[in-house]
Write a protein that holds these residues in place. Structure first.
Motif, PDB file in Angstrom:
ATOM      1  N   MET A 214       0.838  -1.195   0.000  1.00  0.00           N
ATOM      2  CA  MET A 214       0.000   0.000   0.000  1.00  0.00           C
ATOM      3  C   MET A 214       0.878   1.251   0.000  1.00  0.00           C
ATOM      4  O   MET A 214       2.023   1.219   0.442  1.00  0.00           O
ATOM      5  CB  MET A 214      -0.920   0.023   1.227  1.00  0.00           C
ATOM      6  N   ARG A 215       0.313   2.349  -0.467  1.00  0.00           N
ATOM      7  CA  ARG A 215       1.007   3.622  -0.346  1.00  0.00           C
ATOM      8  C   ARG A 215       1.044   4.031   1.119  1.00  0.00           C
ATOM      9  O   ARG A 215       0.150   3.697   1.890  1.00  0.00           O
ATOM     10  CB  ARG A 215       0.309   4.693  -1.176  1.00  0.00           C
ATOM     11  N   GLU A 218      -2.020   5.855   2.573  1.00  0.00           N
ATOM     12  CA  GLU A 218      -3.175   4.962   2.626  1.00  0.00           C
ATOM     13  C   GLU A 218      -3.013   3.941   3.746  1.00  0.00           C
ATOM     14  O   GLU A 218      -3.971   3.621   4.459  1.00  0.00           O
ATOM     15  CB  GLU A 218      -3.358   4.256   1.276  1.00  0.00           C
ATOM     16  N   PHE A 219      -1.799   3.431   3.868  1.00  0.00           N
ATOM     17  CA  PHE A 219      -1.521   2.471   4.930  1.00  0.00           C
ATOM     18  C   PHE A 219      -1.757   3.085   6.306  1.00  0.00           C
ATOM     19  O   PHE A 219      -2.410   2.481   7.170  1.00  0.00           O
ATOM     20  CB  PHE A 219      -0.076   1.971   4.837  1.00  0.00           C
ATOM     21  N   GLU A 222      -5.423   3.467   7.033  1.00  0.00           N
ATOM     22  CA  GLU A 222      -6.047   2.161   7.275  1.00  0.00           C
ATOM     23  C   GLU A 222      -5.651   1.619   8.649  1.00  0.00           C
ATOM     24  O   GLU A 222      -6.488   1.082   9.387  1.00  0.00           O
ATOM     25  CB  GLU A 222      -5.614   1.180   6.183  1.00  0.00           C
TER      26      GLU A 222
END
Length: 247
Positions: A214-215, A218-219, A222
């Motif tokens: 993941m980028r 984004e990680f 999340e």
């Protein structure tokens, strides 16, 4: 009277558990000096003893949920208490922490932390320390295992919201490993400050892993959603009014 008795039980536990740190630290010290395995056995012995004695001395039980990882992963955990450190370490086979450099100068903790592969980080120089750690891992200088980082950088009291720092995302990106998020409600029973231990069941929950790739932004988003949601649910389960506390 009931509170006073529990406070005395808590105080006795507090004294005894740090004395046992010294006893176990001294007993295993020769083995730890010659072998990292000796250091790890000592740390695991202490963690398991501290958790076991906490139960019968203070009435605080420890429960691990989910599946603790056994492969090389990044563990990004919620940190509320010294208890969640013990529980996470005792649940995985080869845990090592990113820890404040000041702790490396604390008797027993410093030597044993170094011997099991913990990574000291300077306050205010976290990015530099993370780059060095990634470099050491790439060169094979750091033993394999489960690298544990507290994504908010410090202990947070139950119900207190603090931002997630970029260190977890940098490690996730550069190491190329899966990440296992960990939630907890341990701070409800063993607080950041003070001696009193509240009887009940402290939980650490290993959540489904976030696969690598993941980028970073984004990680991190999340990770925060998963850990905060699960931790709030654990605290509600224990009777803590998360919603009104955050209002």
């Amino acid at each position: 009277m009931k509170y006073a008795i529990q406070w005395l039980r808590s105080a006795f536990y507090e004294i005894h558990v740090y004395l046992m740190m010294a006893v176990i630290g001294i007993a295993f010290f020769p083995w730890a000096l010659v072998s990292p395995k000796g250091a790890r056995v000592a740390c695991m012995t202490y963690a398991r003893y501290a958790i076991w004695s906490l139960g019968w001395m203070t009435g605080v039980k420890a429960e691990v949920r989910g599946t603790p990882p056994t492969d090389e992963v990044l563990i990004a955990a919620k940190h509320q208490s010294f208890l969640d450190i013990l529980m996470i370490f005792a649940a995985v086979p080869s845990g090592k922490f990113i820890m404040k450099r000041e702790l490396m100068f604390v008797p027993f903790i410093g030597v044993y932390g170094y011997r099991i592969g913990c990574v000291p980080v300077n306050r205010g120089k976290r990015g530099q320390a993370i780059r060095k750690m990634v470099s050491d891992v790439a060169k094979g200088l750091t033993a394999p295992g489960q690298l544990i980082i507290y994504s908010q950088g410090t202990r947070t009291a139950p119900g207190v919201k603090m931002p997630y720092k970029v260190g977890s995302a940098v490690l996730y990106d550069q190491l190329g490993q899966d990440c296992v998020p960990v939630a907890t409600n341990a701070g409800l029973f063993w607080s950041r400050r003070g001696i009193y231990k509240k009887p009940g069941t402290a939980v650490v929950e290993f959540l489904p892993r976030i696969e690598s790739g993941m980028r970073k932004n984004e990680f991190l988003s999340e990770l925060e959603v998963r850990v905060e949601t699960a931790s709030d649910n654990l605290m509600r389960e224990a009777g803590f009014d998360v919603d009104n506390h955050n209002a």
